[in-house]
Design a protein around this motif. Structure first.
Motif, PDB file in Angstrom:
ATOM      1  N   GLU A   1      -0.432  32.858  84.103  1.00 28.25           N
ATOM      2  CA  GLU A   1       0.625  33.782  84.500  1.00 28.25           C
ATOM      3  C   GLU A   1       0.160  34.514  85.746  1.00 28.25           C
ATOM      4  OE1 GLU A   1       1.460  36.562  81.412  1.00 28.25           O
ATOM      5  OE2 GLU A   1       2.552  35.108  80.199  1.00 28.25           O
ATOM      6  N   HIS A   2       1.104  34.972  86.538  1.00 22.54           N
ATOM      7  CA  HIS A   2       0.755  35.760  87.718  1.00 22.54           C
ATOM      8  C   HIS A   2       0.127  37.084  87.303  1.00 22.54           C
ATOM      9  CE1 HIS A   2       3.800  33.096  89.592  1.00 22.54           C
ATOM     10  NE2 HIS A   2       2.964  33.172  90.612  1.00 22.54           N
ATOM     11  N   LYS A   3      -0.898  37.508  88.036  1.00 25.68           N
ATOM     12  CA  LYS A   3      -1.491  38.809  87.784  1.00 25.68           C
ATOM     13  C   LYS A   3      -0.617  39.923  88.344  1.00 25.68           C
ATOM     14  CE  LYS A   3      -6.394  37.743  87.435  1.00 25.68           C
ATOM     15  NZ  LYS A   3      -7.728  37.992  87.999  1.00 25.68           N
ATOM     16  N   LEU A   4       0.018  39.680  89.477  1.00 22.74           N
ATOM     17  CA  LEU A   4       0.842  40.694  90.123  1.00 22.74           C
ATOM     18  C   LEU A   4       2.319  40.440  89.829  1.00 22.74           C
ATOM     19  CD1 LEU A   4      -0.917  40.729  93.615  1.00 22.74           C
ATOM     20  CD2 LEU A   4      -1.282  42.296  91.703  1.00 22.74           C
ATOM     21  N   VAL A   5       3.019  41.472  89.434  1.00 21.43           N
ATOM     22  CA  VAL A   5       4.442  41.352  89.129  1.00 21.43           C
ATOM     23  C   VAL A   5       5.219  40.926  90.368  1.00 21.43           C
ATOM     24  CG1 VAL A   5       6.480  42.625  88.373  1.00 21.43           C
ATOM     25  CG2 VAL A   5       4.296  43.013  87.258  1.00 21.43           C
ATOM     26  N   ALA A   6       4.829  41.435  91.537  1.00 20.60           N
ATOM     27  CA  ALA A   6       5.526  41.076  92.781  1.00 20.60           C
ATOM     28  C   ALA A   6       5.451  39.581  93.044  1.00 20.60           C
ATOM     29  CB  ALA A   6       4.931  41.848  93.956  1.00 20.60           C
ATOM     30  N   ASP A   7       4.341  38.948  92.693  1.00 21.66           N
ATOM     31  CA  ASP A   7       4.228  37.497  92.858  1.00 21.66           C
ATOM     32  C   ASP A   7       5.182  36.772  91.904  1.00 21.66           C
ATOM     33  OD1 ASP A   7       2.325  37.829  94.811  1.00 21.66           O
ATOM     34  OD2 ASP A   7       0.632  37.325  93.518  1.00 21.66           O
TER      35      ASP A   7
ATOM     36  N   SER B   1       7.948  29.453  90.661  1.00 21.36           N
ATOM     37  CA  SER B   1       7.484  29.104  89.317  1.00 21.36           C
ATOM     38  C   SER B   1       7.465  30.301  88.376  1.00 21.36           C
ATOM     39  CB  SER B   1       6.071  28.515  89.376  1.00 21.36           C
ATOM     40  OG  SER B   1       6.089  27.280  90.031  1.00 21.36           O
ATOM     41  N   GLY B   2       7.627  31.498  88.911  1.00 19.64           N
ATOM     42  CA  GLY B   2       7.544  32.714  88.114  1.00 19.64           C
ATOM     43  C   GLY B   2       8.748  32.902  87.207  1.00 19.64           C
ATOM     44  N   LEU B   3       8.504  33.356  86.001  1.00 20.55           N
ATOM     45  CA  LEU B   3       9.572  33.560  85.030  1.00 20.55           C
ATOM     46  C   LEU B   3      10.547  34.636  85.502  1.00 20.55           C
ATOM     47  CD1 LEU B   3      10.627  32.677  82.296  1.00 20.55           C
ATOM     48  CD2 LEU B   3       9.209  34.418  81.249  1.00 20.55           C
ATOM     49  N   LEU B   4      10.043  35.696  86.115  1.00 19.01           N
ATOM     50  CA  LEU B   4      10.925  36.758  86.601  1.00 19.01           C
ATOM     51  C   LEU B   4      11.826  36.262  87.733  1.00 19.01           C
ATOM     52  CD1 LEU B   4       8.463  39.794  86.572  1.00 19.01           C
ATOM     53  CD2 LEU B   4      10.234  39.222  84.901  1.00 19.01           C
ATOM     54  N   PHE B   5      11.332  35.339  88.553  1.00 16.99           N
ATOM     55  CA  PHE B   5      12.148  34.767  89.628  1.00 16.99           C
ATOM     56  C   PHE B   5      13.253  33.895  89.035  1.00 16.99           C
ATOM     57  CE2 PHE B   5      13.159  31.427  92.707  1.00 16.99           C
ATOM     58  CZ  PHE B   5      13.461  32.184  93.820  1.00 16.99           C
ATOM     59  N   LYS B   6      12.915  33.110  88.032  1.00 15.75           N
ATOM     60  CA  LYS B   6      13.895  32.220  87.406  1.00 15.75           C
ATOM     61  C   LYS B   6      14.983  32.987  86.676  1.00 15.75           C
ATOM     62  CE  LYS B   6      10.712  28.368  86.886  1.00 15.75           C
ATOM     63  NZ  LYS B   6       9.943  27.542  85.959  1.00 15.75           N
ATOM     64  N   LYS B   7      14.632  34.152  86.107  1.00 16.42           N
ATOM     65  CA  LYS B   7      15.607  34.958  85.383  1.00 16.42           C
ATOM     66  C   LYS B   7      16.499  35.775  86.317  1.00 16.42           C
ATOM     67  CE  LYS B   7      13.250  35.640  80.994  1.00 16.42           C
ATOM     68  NZ  LYS B   7      12.700  36.659  80.082  1.00 16.42           N
ATOM     69  N   ALA B   8      16.040  36.038  87.529  1.00 16.97           N
ATOM     70  CA  ALA B   8      16.789  36.892  88.458  1.00 16.97           C
ATOM     71  C   ALA B   8      18.067  36.189  88.911  1.00 16.97           C
ATOM     72  CB  ALA B   8      15.923  37.231  89.671  1.00 16.97           C
ATOM     73  N   ASN B   9      19.123  36.952  89.043  1.00 17.34           N
ATOM     74  CA  ASN B   9      20.388  36.392  89.507  1.00 17.34           C
ATOM     75  C   ASN B   9      20.926  37.180  90.707  1.00 17.34           C
ATOM     76  OD1 ASN B   9      21.141  38.711  88.221  1.00 17.34           O
ATOM     77  ND2 ASN B   9      22.443  37.726  86.701  1.00 17.34           N
ATOM     78  N   ASP B  10      20.013  37.789  91.471  1.00 20.16           N
ATOM     79  CA  ASP B  10      20.426  38.599  92.615  1.00 20.16           C
ATOM     80  C   ASP B  10      20.314  37.850  93.945  1.00 20.16           C
ATOM     81  OD1 ASP B  10      17.686  38.488  92.819  1.00 20.16           O
ATOM     82  OD2 ASP B  10      17.354  40.644  92.767  1.00 20.16           O
ATOM     83  N   GLY B  11      20.078  36.543  93.902  1.00 19.27           N
ATOM     84  CA  GLY B  11      20.038  35.736  95.122  1.00 19.27           C
ATOM     85  C   GLY B  11      18.763  35.862  95.931  1.00 19.27           C
ATOM     86  N   ARG B  12      17.674  36.296  95.315  1.00 22.06           N
ATOM     87  CA  ARG B  12      16.416  36.461  96.064  1.00 22.06           C
ATOM     88  C   ARG B  12      15.866  35.113  96.518  1.00 22.06           C
ATOM     89  NH1 ARG B  12      12.798  39.213  91.489  1.00 22.06           N
ATOM     90  NH2 ARG B  12      14.709  40.394  91.378  1.00 22.06           N
ATOM     91  N   GLU B  13      15.154  35.154  97.607  1.00 28.30           N
ATOM     92  CA  GLU B  13      14.541  33.959  98.186  1.00 28.30           C
ATOM     93  C   GLU B  13      13.060  33.907  97.795  1.00 28.30           C
ATOM     94  OE1 GLU B  13      15.965  31.519 100.093  1.00 28.30           O
ATOM     95  OE2 GLU B  13      17.878  32.473  99.603  1.00 28.30           O
ATOM     96  N   PRO B  14      12.521  32.712  97.530  1.00 32.75           N
ATOM     97  CA  PRO B  14      11.100  32.611  97.200  1.00 32.75           C
ATOM     98  C   PRO B  14      10.241  32.911  98.420  1.00 32.75           C
ATOM     99  CG  PRO B  14      12.083  30.436  97.334  1.00 32.75           C
ATOM    100  CD  PRO B  14      13.201  31.427  97.478  1.00 32.75           C
TER     101      PRO B  14
END
Length: 95
Positions: free
Chosen positions: A62-68, A74-87
């Motif tokens: 798992e990522h150590k930093l939440v921002a990562d 590959s991050g779970l928080l990125f996959k769950k987000a629905n605000d259109g953020r870019e990797p």
């Protein structure tokens, strides 16, 4: 995440060794006694979990930093987000 990059060494043509990163399954990396890990997508720091070998558990990172985790594909928080953020790559990549 069940895959990450591990730091390996190879022999240089002129002699000596050079470091390089290789993508591996976490379970394979542990059986190969690798020690340096990073995310294969954002190159950020990861922590190794589930390596105790209990029945039914699989080693993972798992990522150590939440921002990562929030901006790594590959991050779970990125996959769950629905605000259109870019990797993006980690702000503190492991070199």
């Amino acid at each position: 995440m069940f895959e990450c990059e591990v730091r390996r060494r190879r022999l240089k043509a002129g002699g000596g060794y050079e470091a390089f990163w290789k993508v591996k399954n976490v379970a394979v990396a542990l059986s190969d006694a690798d020690t340096d890990f990073r995310c294969k997508d954002c190159f950020g720091q990861v922590k190794l979990l589930g390596r105790n070998g209990k029945t039914g558990t699989v080693p993972y990172v798992e990522h150590k930093l939440v921002a990562d985790a929030e901006f790594c594909p590959s991050g779970l928080l990125f996959k769950k987000a629905n605000d259109g953020r870019e990797p993006r790559s980690s702000t503190h990549p492991v070199e």
